[in-house]
Design a protein around this motif. Structure first.
Motif, short mmCIF file in Angstrom:
data_model
loop_
_atom_site.label_atom_id
_atom_site.label_comp_id
_atom_site.label_asym_id
_atom_site.label_seq_id
_atom_site.Cartn_x
_atom_site.Cartn_y
_atom_site.Cartn_z
N LEU A 94 0.83 -1.20 0.00
CA LEU A 94 0.00 0.00 0.00
C LEU A 94 0.86 1.25 0.00
O LEU A 94 0.52 2.26 -0.62
N ASN A 95 1.99 1.17 0.69
CA ASN A 95 2.89 2.31 0.70
C ASN A 95 3.50 2.55 -0.67
O ASN A 95 3.90 3.68 -0.98
N MET A 129 -6.74 5.73 1.04
CA MET A 129 -6.03 4.49 1.14
C MET A 129 -5.70 4.07 2.53
O MET A 129 -6.13 3.01 2.95
N PRO A 130 -4.97 4.88 3.28
CA PRO A 130 -4.55 4.29 4.55
C PRO A 130 -5.75 4.14 5.45
O PRO A 130 -5.86 4.73 6.50
N LEU B 15 6.94 6.44 7.37
CA LEU B 15 5.51 6.15 7.40
C LEU B 15 4.72 7.40 7.77
O LEU B 15 3.68 7.70 7.18
N PHE B 18 4.72 9.71 4.80
CA PHE B 18 3.81 9.22 3.77
C PHE B 18 2.37 9.53 4.12
O PHE B 18 1.60 10.03 3.31
N THR B 19 2.04 9.27 5.37
CA THR B 19 0.66 9.49 5.81
C THR B 19 0.27 10.95 5.71
O THR B 19 -0.78 11.30 5.17
N ARG B 22 -0.11 12.24 2.17
CA ARG B 22 -1.40 11.87 1.58
C ARG B 22 -2.52 12.76 2.08
O ARG B 22 -3.53 12.95 1.43
N PRO B 108 -2.27 5.43 10.79
CA PRO B 108 -2.20 6.67 10.03
C PRO B 108 -3.42 7.56 10.22
O PRO B 108 -3.30 8.77 10.43
N ARG B 109 -4.58 6.96 10.17
CA ARG B 109 -5.78 7.79 10.26
C ARG B 109 -5.89 8.45 11.62
O ARG B 109 -6.35 9.57 11.75
#
Lengths: 229, 229
Positions: A94-95, A129-130, B15, B18-19, B22, B108-109
């Motif tokens: 997913l990353n 996505m996440p 990570l 990335f989060t 996004r 992430p969320r």
DNA sequence: CGGGGCTGTGACGGCCTTGTGATAAAGCTG
DNA sequence: CAGCTTTATCACAAGGCCGTCACAGCCCCG
């Protein structure tokens, strides 16, 4: 609609093709990483189904490499095919830009449903996505309503249960007032506290190891509930 | 929106980046304390994510030092990343001016949700309630309804106890009239002084080390009460 | 010295909240 | 339409929060 199927297991690739053709797709197959990339470059596709466990040597051989290469030039939707044991593969994939994943084994219906979900999301331009939560040994995927604990079987949650788990997980370790929970699950004023109690109960039955002594979903009298992963 | 991510674990930092990317942020990473401070000084950021457990020697090495250094020149929102077992770290960090904290592990969320909450609070000029109160060795989190003293186990407060502690902590070291306290806990005219006495009593039992000789919650005859951290 | 007001303390109980089970209604699948 | 899952409604018991009351101690003041 045109789909590219990448899997070294030709039987499985054929099955995927058959399923998607029945659902109205054209399909093209590739059986290894280089083949996938070159096939992809020769034509345009609406969606990619990609097995991450392609066999082979050391360079441009596995599914992740394919995923990365495709993402360098395109944002076509990519669905990963993985096995359950490999949560890390999922996160890694997913990353790298994959849009979703499917755990093997899966039924044709699941496959079609996932594909259509991803296509709809892609069309609406919302690449959410996440969307998966995980902490310690538990894992929750609100898109497919699955709750997994340790290495156990995933538990399927209903629509309301999933929405409840979503807001609980999103605000882990905090006490959420009853009204807040109701607002998120049913919409503002859309339910009575009675209904929430029943929903909490059913969710506990599904996810708590000892529903009689809830550990994860705790109540704070007069206030609300709190989720502790 | 620009975020500075400070974590020695590069995988985690990636990570986080990335989060947040996004979610529409620009991100910059730093992997140790000196790097964090110098990076911070070179540019302006909207929010800082700071792992308190940076490894290293004795000076300007851990997350607390970074927090202090940043606070010397800026009041940019700072969110601490901590582990559950370390209540003391949380207290220390909040005393140094951090705005909020999030317990690892998180998804992430969850991170995005918390970041946006803190940013919203910061934008509204923190007219709202702080995310947590902290002074000396005590710590009170109104969202969790938890009161912690030193390294001891958190004490769970009830709804009314929590509201009382809220206004007491908010006006620490000041004498609050009985009517003011009643207004905040029950609403204007919603209670008798008798009820407040009982509530004070129950709160003392929970948070005072010697409830017989209250130190933190002191009475001023004829006026009200005063909270001394 | 005695009385009144304020405060701390303890006990008691009502009532609200919660958990639980049963059951009916509603929605979906085949 | 039959059958299943999901969701809503209702009733009831247990438990705890919190309100009420009574009483003792303390300070202030006459």
């Amino acid at each position: 609609m045109k789909a590219l199927i990448v899997d070294d297991d030709r039987t499985l690739a054929d099955l995927l093709s058959f399923t998607l053709r029945r659902a109205g797709f054209e399909t093209v197959q590739a059986f290894d990483a280089p083949g996938a990339v070159s096939t992809f470059q020769q034509d345009s596709y609406d969606i990619i189904l990609l097995d991450v466990n392609l066999p082979g040597g050391n360079q441009l051989q596995n599914g992740f490499d394919v995923c990365r290469r495709i993402r360098e030039t395109s944002n076509v939707p990519i669905i990963l095919l993985t096995v359950r044991d490999d949560e890390e593969d999922i996160i890694k994939g997913l990353n790298l830009g994959a849009d979703d994943y499917i755990l093997k084994p899966f039924s044709p219906r699941q496959l079609v449903a996932r594909v259509q979900t991803v296509l709809r999301r892609a069309k609406e331009g919302q690449a959410l996505m996440p969307a998966a939560f995980s902490a310690r040994d538990i894992h929750f995927d609100p898109n497919r309503h699955e709750f997994t604990r340790g290495g156990a079987e995933p538990v399927l949650l209903t629509r309301l249960e999933s929405r409840l788990m979503e807001i609980l997980f999103l605000n882990a370790n905090q006490v959420l007032p009853t009204a807040t929970l109701i607002d998120h699950v049913w919409g503002p004023g859309g339910a009575t506290p009675d209904m929430l109690r029943q929903l909490i109960r059913r969710l506990r039955q599904k996810v708590e190891s000892d529903p009689g002594n809830p550990q994860m979903i705790q109540n704070h009298p007069g206030i609300g509930y709190r989720f502790i992963p």
